[in-house]
Write a protein that holds these residues in place. Structure first.
Motif, PDB file in Angstrom:
ATOM      1  N   ASP A  35     -30.157   9.732 -18.276  1.00  0.00           N
ATOM      2  CA  ASP A  35     -28.627   9.560 -18.360  1.00  0.00           C
ATOM      3  C   ASP A  35     -28.546   9.065 -17.206  1.00  0.00           C
ATOM      4  O   ASP A  35     -27.434   7.725 -16.546  1.00  0.00           O
ATOM      5  CB  ASP A  35     -28.269  10.787 -18.785  1.00  0.00           C
ATOM      6  N   VAL A  39     -26.122   5.304 -16.267  1.00  0.00           N
ATOM      7  CA  VAL A  39     -25.729   5.582 -15.443  1.00  0.00           C
ATOM      8  C   VAL A  39     -25.754   3.862 -14.038  1.00  0.00           C
ATOM      9  O   VAL A  39     -25.084   3.707 -14.571  1.00  0.00           O
ATOM     10  CB  VAL A  39     -25.243   6.678 -14.673  1.00  0.00           C
ATOM     11  N   LEU A  42     -24.727   1.670 -16.644  1.00  0.00           N
ATOM     12  CA  LEU A  42     -23.095   0.894 -16.556  1.00  0.00           C
ATOM     13  C   LEU A  42     -22.638   1.191 -14.184  1.00  0.00           C
ATOM     14  O   LEU A  42     -21.150  -0.307 -15.269  1.00  0.00           O
ATOM     15  CB  LEU A  42     -23.054   3.198 -17.054  1.00  0.00           C
ATOM     16  N   ILE A 119     -16.927   5.065 -23.700  1.00  0.00           N
ATOM     17  CA  ILE A 119     -18.302   5.840 -23.278  1.00  0.00           C
ATOM     18  C   ILE A 119     -17.315   7.046 -22.491  1.00  0.00           C
ATOM     19  O   ILE A 119     -18.723   7.543 -22.219  1.00  0.00           O
ATOM     20  CB  ILE A 119     -18.548   4.556 -22.155  1.00  0.00           C
ATOM     21  N   GLU A 120     -16.564   6.769 -21.093  1.00  0.00           N
ATOM     22  CA  GLU A 120     -16.318   7.848 -20.435  1.00  0.00           C
ATOM     23  C   GLU A 120     -15.374   8.980 -21.982  1.00  0.00           C
ATOM     24  O   GLU A 120     -15.671  10.530 -21.728  1.00  0.00           O
ATOM     25  CB  GLU A 120     -15.509   7.423 -19.647  1.00  0.00           C
ATOM     26  N   TYR A 123     -17.547  11.191 -23.405  1.00  0.00           N
ATOM     27  CA  TYR A 123     -18.641  12.431 -22.486  1.00  0.00           C
ATOM     28  C   TYR A 123     -17.804  13.160 -22.372  1.00  0.00           C
ATOM     29  O   TYR A 123     -18.135  14.313 -22.294  1.00  0.00           O
ATOM     30  CB  TYR A 123     -19.219  10.924 -21.014  1.00  0.00           C
ATOM     31  N   TRP A 144     -19.007  17.206 -15.648  1.00  0.00           N
ATOM     32  CA  TRP A 144     -18.245  16.321 -17.699  1.00  0.00           C
ATOM     33  C   TRP A 144     -17.245  17.217 -18.225  1.00  0.00           C
ATOM     34  O   TRP A 144     -16.964  16.567 -18.836  1.00  0.00           O
ATOM     35  CB  TRP A 144     -19.936  16.237 -18.077  1.00  0.00           C
TER      36      TRP A 144
HETATM   37  C1  HMH Z   1     -25.062   8.282 -23.100  1.00  0.00           C
HETATM   38  N1  HMH Z   1     -22.316   8.233 -22.076  1.00  0.00           N
HETATM   39  C2  HMH Z   1     -23.638   8.572 -21.728  1.00  0.00           C
HETATM   40  N2  HMH Z   1     -24.087   8.928 -20.330  1.00  0.00           N
HETATM   41  C3  HMH Z   1     -22.983   8.867 -19.622  1.00  0.00           C
HETATM   42  N3  HMH Z   1     -23.076   9.005 -18.521  1.00  0.00           N
HETATM   43  C4  HMH Z   1     -21.836   9.052 -20.038  1.00  0.00           C
HETATM   44  C5  HMH Z   1     -21.359   8.185 -21.162  1.00  0.00           C
HETATM   45  C6  HMH Z   1     -20.277   9.093 -19.095  1.00  0.00           C
HETATM   46  O1  HMH Z   1     -20.743   8.352 -17.649  1.00  0.00           O
END
Ligand code: HMH
Length: 185
Positions: A35, A39, A42, A119-120, A123, A144
């Motif tokens: 992750d 990030v 992302l 995506i957000e 989570y 989260w």
């Molecule tokens: C896989 N999806 C994944 N990781 C994250 N940290 C988020 C979404 C949200 O930022």
């Protein structure tokens, strides 16, 4: 079909095991390192998207970029505490998600913004399913599901236009399911 994907991406044995405190350290640590890589990917995607969104979207996107930088710091602290080396190669699911984000760099802004919202939001919903109050991993669950994160997801929701964009929504949700699956392998 989308409903089933939302459920699969937000209800997962990984999250159940986090909630119940039965997650194996090796599994959790694998998720943590992957992750952190996600990030970073992302942030790359979001910084590029920030450069092309219309003026009213800049605030949410810029704030999100800063939050992702803070998050990378937070991952380093968590990894150090758990003795996890973050310098790990990206696994298959992480690479596939990276490929999607890179493709979204070239997608129309409305498609990319909708993907970012999914995506957000996914989570927030996923970790909400792991809330228990007694999990030893409460710090992650709290992170989260924090009110500030929910506010951010709402702000992205104002910018997202998911109608008619089932394909990209499904693609993100599919990558999310694969990411949880990877953590448990
Ligand atoms: C896989 N999806 C994944 N990781 C994250 N940290 C988020 C979404 C949200 O930022």
């Amino acid at each position: 079909m989308l409903d089933a994907l939302w459920t699969a991406a937000t209800r997962h044995p990984f999250l159940d095991a986090v909630r119940d405190g039965t997650i194996a350290d090796a599994d959790f640590n694998r998720w943590l390192a992957q992750d952190a890589l996600f990030v970073a990917d992302l942030l790359t995607f979001q910084a590029r998207l920030l450069a092309r969104v219309p003026r009213p979207a800049q605030g949410a996107l810029a704030g999100g970029c800063v939050a992702l930088v803070d998050e990378l710091d937070w991952f380093e602290v968590q990894a150090a505490e758990r003795g996890v080396d973050l310098a790990q190669p990206a696994l298959e699911a992480t690479l596939a998600y990276r490929e999607l984000l890179q493709r979204l760099d070239a997608a129309p802004v409305d498609v990319a913004l909708t993907a970012l919202w999914v995506i957000e939001r996914v989570y927030l919903l996923a970790w909400s399913s792991a809330v228990s109050g007694t999990s030893p991993l409460r710090e992650f669950v709290d992170h989260w599901t924090a009110p500030g994160f929910a506010t951010y997801v709402d702000a992205l929701g104002v910018l997202a236009t998911p109608d008619g964009k089932d394909d990209v929504v499904a693609e993100v949700l599919t990558r999310e399911v694969a990411f949880w699956d990877m953590a448990l392998t």
